[in-house]
Design a protein around this motif. Sequence first.
Motif, PDB file in Angstrom:
ATOM      1  N   GLY A 174     143.520  98.063 -43.271  1.00 61.45           N
ATOM      2  CA  GLY A 174     142.759  96.827 -43.124  1.00 61.45           C
ATOM      3  C   GLY A 174     142.425  96.505 -41.683  1.00 61.45           C
ATOM      4  N   SER A 175     142.675  97.434 -40.769  1.00 62.49           N
ATOM      5  CA  SER A 175     142.654  97.137 -39.338  1.00 62.49           C
ATOM      6  C   SER A 175     141.278  96.948 -38.717  1.00 62.49           C
ATOM      7  CB  SER A 175     143.404  98.232 -38.564  1.00 62.49           C
ATOM      8  OG  SER A 175     144.770  98.166 -38.836  1.00 62.49           O
ATOM      9  N   ILE A 176     140.200  97.222 -39.456  1.00 60.30           N
ATOM     10  CA  ILE A 176     138.867  96.780 -39.048  1.00 60.30           C
ATOM     11  C   ILE A 176     138.596  95.410 -39.643  1.00 60.30           C
ATOM     12  CG2 ILE A 176     136.375  97.147 -39.375  1.00 60.30           C
ATOM     13  CD1 ILE A 176     136.881 100.152 -39.191  1.00 60.30           C
ATOM     14  N   ARG A 177     138.889  95.266 -40.921  1.00 60.46           N
ATOM     15  CA  ARG A 177     138.481  94.071 -41.663  1.00 60.46           C
ATOM     16  C   ARG A 177     139.330  92.849 -41.353  1.00 60.46           C
ATOM     17  NH1 ARG A 177     139.629  97.041 -46.854  1.00 60.46           N
ATOM     18  NH2 ARG A 177     140.779  98.315 -45.340  1.00 60.46           N
ATOM     19  N   ILE A 178     140.625  93.028 -41.104  1.00 61.87           N
ATOM     20  CA  ILE A 178     141.500  91.891 -40.796  1.00 61.87           C
ATOM     21  C   ILE A 178     141.062  91.195 -39.505  1.00 61.87           C
ATOM     22  CG2 ILE A 178     143.858  91.242 -40.166  1.00 61.87           C
ATOM     23  CD1 ILE A 178     144.768  93.515 -42.133  1.00 61.87           C
ATOM     24  N   PRO A 179     140.920  91.898 -38.378  1.00 56.96           N
ATOM     25  CA  PRO A 179     140.445  91.216 -37.167  1.00 56.96           C
ATOM     26  C   PRO A 179     139.008  90.723 -37.280  1.00 56.96           C
ATOM     27  CG  PRO A 179     140.733  93.569 -36.756  1.00 56.96           C
ATOM     28  CD  PRO A 179     141.345  93.298 -38.084  1.00 56.96           C
ATOM     29  N   ALA A 180     138.173  91.418 -38.040  1.00 55.29           N
ATOM     30  CA  ALA A 180     136.814  90.900 -38.258  1.00 55.29           C
ATOM     31  C   ALA A 180     136.884  89.537 -38.931  1.00 55.29           C
ATOM     32  CB  ALA A 180     136.008  91.878 -39.107  1.00 55.29           C
ATOM     33  N   SER A 181     137.753  89.404 -39.918  1.00 58.75           N
ATOM     34  CA  SER A 181     137.904  88.136 -40.619  1.00 58.75           C
ATOM     35  C   SER A 181     138.407  87.040 -39.691  1.00 58.75           C
ATOM     36  CB  SER A 181     138.872  88.314 -41.796  1.00 58.75           C
ATOM     37  OG  SER A 181     139.123  87.086 -42.447  1.00 58.75           O
ATOM     38  N   LEU A 182     139.445  87.318 -38.936  1.00 55.08           N
ATOM     39  CA  LEU A 182     140.064  86.299 -38.092  1.00 55.08           C
ATOM     40  C   LEU A 182     139.236  85.955 -36.865  1.00 55.08           C
ATOM     41  CD1 LEU A 182     143.746  87.566 -38.309  1.00 55.08           C
ATOM     42  CD2 LEU A 182     142.834  85.474 -39.317  1.00 55.08           C
TER      43      LEU A 182
END
Length: 472
Positions: A174-182
């Motif tokens: 999830g290491s692209i999508r998690i920071p993109a979300s936050l």
Amino acid sequence: MEDLFTSHDALAVAELVRSRQVGARELLDATVTRLREANGHLKAITDFYDGDLLERSAAAAGEGPFHGIPFVVKQLMADCAGTPTTVGSRFFSKEPVAVNDSAAVTRLRRAGLVIVGRSNTSEFGLAPTTEPAFGEATVNPWRADLSPGGSSGGSAAVVAARLLPMAHATDGGGSIRIPASLCGLFGLKPSRGRISLAPIGETLAGAGAQLGVSISVRDSAALLDALAGGEPGDPYRAPEAEGSFLDATRRTPGKLRVAFLRKPVGWESMDPALVAAVERTARRLEALGHHVEEATPDYDPVATGMAFGTVMCANTFTNIQVRANGRIPGPGDLEPVTRLYAEQGGKVSAHDYIRAVQTFHRTGRQLGAFFEKFDILLSPTIARPSLPLGAVRMDGSLEQYEEGLAPMVAFTSVCNAAGVPAMSVPLEWTDDGLPIGMHFVARYGAEATLLSLAAQLEQAHPWRDRRPPGVK
């Protein structure tokens, strides 16, 4: 020049450089200056290029679609010639510099990008935050007491702060999508085998992928066009796309069959604010002409999670052994959770590892069956609205770490296990103005569908002008 990346995406600025309305050197020098100034607070970049290294990087940039755009590469899963790849670890901070670029970095340069530094990551990318003991914690530009997520938090922070229009990122759970979300960004994890990881053969039994985070959908699409494709001997290769991914952003997705989740698979409930965000997004999709209904894919999240733990531990142990080349980590060389993962990984049997990989494959088949009925699966990207610094512990017990990890990967990690593409789109916001990413998953190889939908949503509900406080 100072606020160019506030008003323009990477493709737009590259066009200004090509038409000589903006000087490439002027852009490079001004951007590096701003990055250095902001990094004192953000702690997002671990290594800046300067002197001969920066000059060679500028000279290596090709005439591609991102000609002259400054760029940073994450300290994980990618080597840049002339610099070490620390993987966020003190133990590897004095590694010999890489002799050659990774295949993806070669393609980044060919696309015209000028690499100006390396971005911060959690140690070995294990944590969904970016607070490595080696170096300092990266701060979320939206609020200084919050994490930008991880493990691509350094890249996300500089893009959220509009210091760069996009940056390299990797995704093993999830290491692209998690920071993109936050951080209020667009982030796409490609299908397994879409982008070569050469010279390494694979990572995390095929769960690892790379691309980037960006302000605009079309920048990520063009970046995928630049990086997509295999190298000789790759263990996986995604099916060829029909046309370019950038072209996919210019056409409507048609009427899609969308399923949505009110909670993670296997969970009893979720934060009401996140449920409301999903429901609003579902109504937006209906208004755009899509068919939307609540539906849950049939897979075993406990088995998938256990398989991930086995694969993560085994890979951590093996990667340390291979990279260390005979060196033994001392007492302070590895973070406690990394050390515990490695110790467990050294005890993983061949039988256990094969069973974990088989669980990944079984999960992929189960999601494949789900996507025979639906084109898209919608949920929040993460199962909490924000992430305070210190919420995910790498300095305590495995139980503490896993408690902090669980809500961060509840929606994302299954996509890595199955190898399917997924994206986080900044469509929702908390009552106090923090971004909430919406997560969209598609069948294997269907990045074009995701990008077409993302472009439609970007046009209908634009987010580029939603910026962190203090960003012009």
